[in-house]
Design a protein around this motif. Sequence first.
Motif, mmCIF file in Angstrom:
data_model
loop_
_atom_site.group_PDB
_atom_site.id
_atom_site.type_symbol
_atom_site.label_atom_id
_atom_site.label_comp_id
_atom_site.label_asym_id
_atom_site.label_seq_id
_atom_site.Cartn_x
_atom_site.Cartn_y
_atom_site.Cartn_z
ATOM 1 N N LEU A 131 17.712 -19.777 -8.535
ATOM 2 C CA LEU A 131 17.218 -19.483 -10.077
ATOM 3 C C LEU A 131 18.137 -18.382 -10.836
ATOM 4 O O LEU A 131 19.114 -18.117 -11.838
ATOM 5 N N ILE A 132 17.868 -17.030 -9.607
ATOM 6 C CA ILE A 132 19.014 -16.333 -9.843
ATOM 7 C C ILE A 132 20.737 -16.286 -9.926
ATOM 8 O O ILE A 132 20.857 -16.221 -10.555
ATOM 9 N N LEU A 133 20.609 -16.876 -8.744
ATOM 10 C CA LEU A 133 21.919 -17.389 -8.888
ATOM 11 C C LEU A 133 22.536 -18.316 -9.395
ATOM 12 O O LEU A 133 24.353 -18.068 -9.722
ATOM 13 N N ILE A 134 21.512 -19.249 -9.772
ATOM 14 C CA ILE A 134 22.266 -20.417 -10.507
ATOM 15 C C ILE A 134 22.854 -19.992 -12.180
ATOM 16 O O ILE A 134 23.656 -20.306 -13.345
ATOM 17 N N THR A 135 21.477 -19.213 -12.939
ATOM 18 C CA THR A 135 21.755 -18.451 -13.825
ATOM 19 C C THR A 135 23.006 -18.337 -14.474
ATOM 20 O O THR A 135 23.306 -18.060 -15.580
ATOM 21 N N MET A 136 23.248 -16.726 -12.782
ATOM 22 C CA MET A 136 23.569 -15.952 -13.156
ATOM 23 C C MET A 136 25.139 -16.352 -13.557
ATOM 24 O O MET A 136 26.221 -16.710 -14.718
ATOM 25 N N TRP A 137 25.386 -17.643 -12.753
ATOM 26 C CA TRP A 137 26.656 -18.323 -12.328
ATOM 27 C C TRP A 137 26.929 -19.471 -13.929
ATOM 28 O O TRP A 137 27.910 -18.807 -14.607
ATOM 29 N N LEU B 135 24.522 -6.579 -19.393
ATOM 30 C CA LEU B 135 22.274 -6.654 -19.879
ATOM 31 C C LEU B 135 21.457 -7.383 -19.636
ATOM 32 O O LEU B 135 20.753 -8.272 -19.260
ATOM 33 N N ILE B 136 22.395 -9.029 -19.788
ATOM 34 C CA ILE B 136 21.639 -10.124 -19.723
ATOM 35 C C ILE B 136 21.239 -10.805 -19.016
ATOM 36 O O ILE B 136 20.517 -10.745 -18.165
ATOM 37 N N ASN B 137 23.036 -10.722 -17.764
ATOM 38 C CA ASN B 137 22.549 -10.742 -16.110
ATOM 39 C C ASN B 137 21.692 -10.456 -15.492
ATOM 40 O O ASN B 137 20.796 -10.493 -15.006
ATOM 41 N N LEU B 138 21.111 -8.845 -15.849
ATOM 42 C CA LEU B 138 20.528 -7.797 -15.352
ATOM 43 C C LEU B 138 19.111 -8.358 -15.899
ATOM 44 O O LEU B 138 18.328 -8.100 -15.105
ATOM 45 N N ALA B 139 19.207 -8.665 -17.259
ATOM 46 C CA ALA B 139 17.119 -9.318 -18.124
ATOM 47 C C ALA B 139 17.081 -10.315 -16.732
ATOM 48 O O ALA B 139 16.027 -10.328 -16.190
ATOM 49 N N PHE B 140 18.188 -11.080 -16.979
ATOM 50 C CA PHE B 140 17.614 -12.721 -16.001
ATOM 51 C C PHE B 140 17.120 -12.196 -14.274
ATOM 52 O O PHE B 140 16.203 -12.578 -13.954
ATOM 53 N N ALA B 141 18.007 -10.976 -13.541
ATOM 54 C CA ALA B 141 17.552 -10.860 -12.356
ATOM 55 C C ALA B 141 16.241 -10.440 -12.444
ATOM 56 O O ALA B 141 15.275 -10.579 -11.166
ATOM 57 N N LEU B 142 15.892 -8.976 -13.268
ATOM 58 C CA LEU B 142 14.372 -8.847 -13.310
ATOM 59 C C LEU B 142 13.454 -9.607 -13.429
ATOM 60 O O LEU B 142 12.604 -9.609 -12.428
ATOM 61 N N ILE B 143 13.847 -10.297 -14.401
ATOM 62 C CA ILE B 143 12.619 -11.579 -14.644
ATOM 63 C C ILE B 143 12.654 -12.336 -13.001
ATOM 64 O O ILE B 143 10.957 -12.112 -12.940
#
Length: 314
Positions: free
Chosen positions: A240-246, A294-302
């Motif tokens: 989920l982390i990878l495909i969300t940011m990709w 910042l949005i990518n960082l938020a995704f990763a932290l969540i």
Amino acid sequence: MTTDASASPPKSKGKNFALLSNRTGAAFLVPAGLLVSVFVIIPFFWVIFVSFTNRTLLGKTALSPEFVGLANYLTLFDPASFFQRGQFGFSLILTTQFVLCSALLGQALIGLILAWLIQTVPPAVKRMVETFVIGAWILPEVVIGFAWFAFLDYDNGTLNMILTSLGLPKGDFLLQQPFWVIVIFNTWRGAAFSMMLFNSAFASIPPSYFQAADVAGASSFQKFRDIGLPLIKGHIVTDLILITMWTFNVFTPFLLTNGGPSYKTELVSIYNYRVAFQDFQFGKGAAVGVIMMLINLAFALIYLSIGKKKTPKT
């Protein structure tokens, strides 16, 4: 007084003997540190600095940009134009919908289901499916983009030829349903990665777990729910982390729709490209890049916070 020559030398207590000294180890890290600094750290801070200026490619501000503070960010989040097509707010909302449909409901879910289904097929069929999936994943994005464009072309596209041969009307999908075209396109490509990751995760589960479930009379869904999912929770979080940011940063749909028609497929990445490299507003484009980081960082932290929770015991 005699000594035993065969006796081993006394071991020192509480001391660790390193193969390399700290200075030598640091010397080996210097080249990598320089590369990371030149290509990651320095550009990162440079983009942040440029986002507070009015730097452009042409004109006076190209050579002598002025510090404008938060002006670029205030322009992006201007309530009067935030939701209009072609503006940052519209692209951000569109990208959010794109990530939900393509990454979470598409790539992750389809990849998980396919990975579970191929666990029960014969090995020869499994290898064949894996070969096609890997082929879909490793092909260059440009090649896949133009292949899909040829498939969906209104006049000479393969899909419309098939529809015509079946007596069905042709459809101009790139014009009539551009958003769902890029969703399906990105899902088709991204589901391959998710399937390969989940396939490896399921293969790492000891077979005795499923054999015991078979003896107990568990159905395939029960084995999937009670054994498979809990044991691959960490892999799900990673996927989920990878495909969300990709998916959030993907630019390939530009090859199909060019962000159109009428900005209907202008994702944040495409909007950023248009502002920075077509309109040459580097300061504004840098501000968009900072917001994306910042949005990518938020995704990763969540997702990482979800992954830290204890996996339920089976």
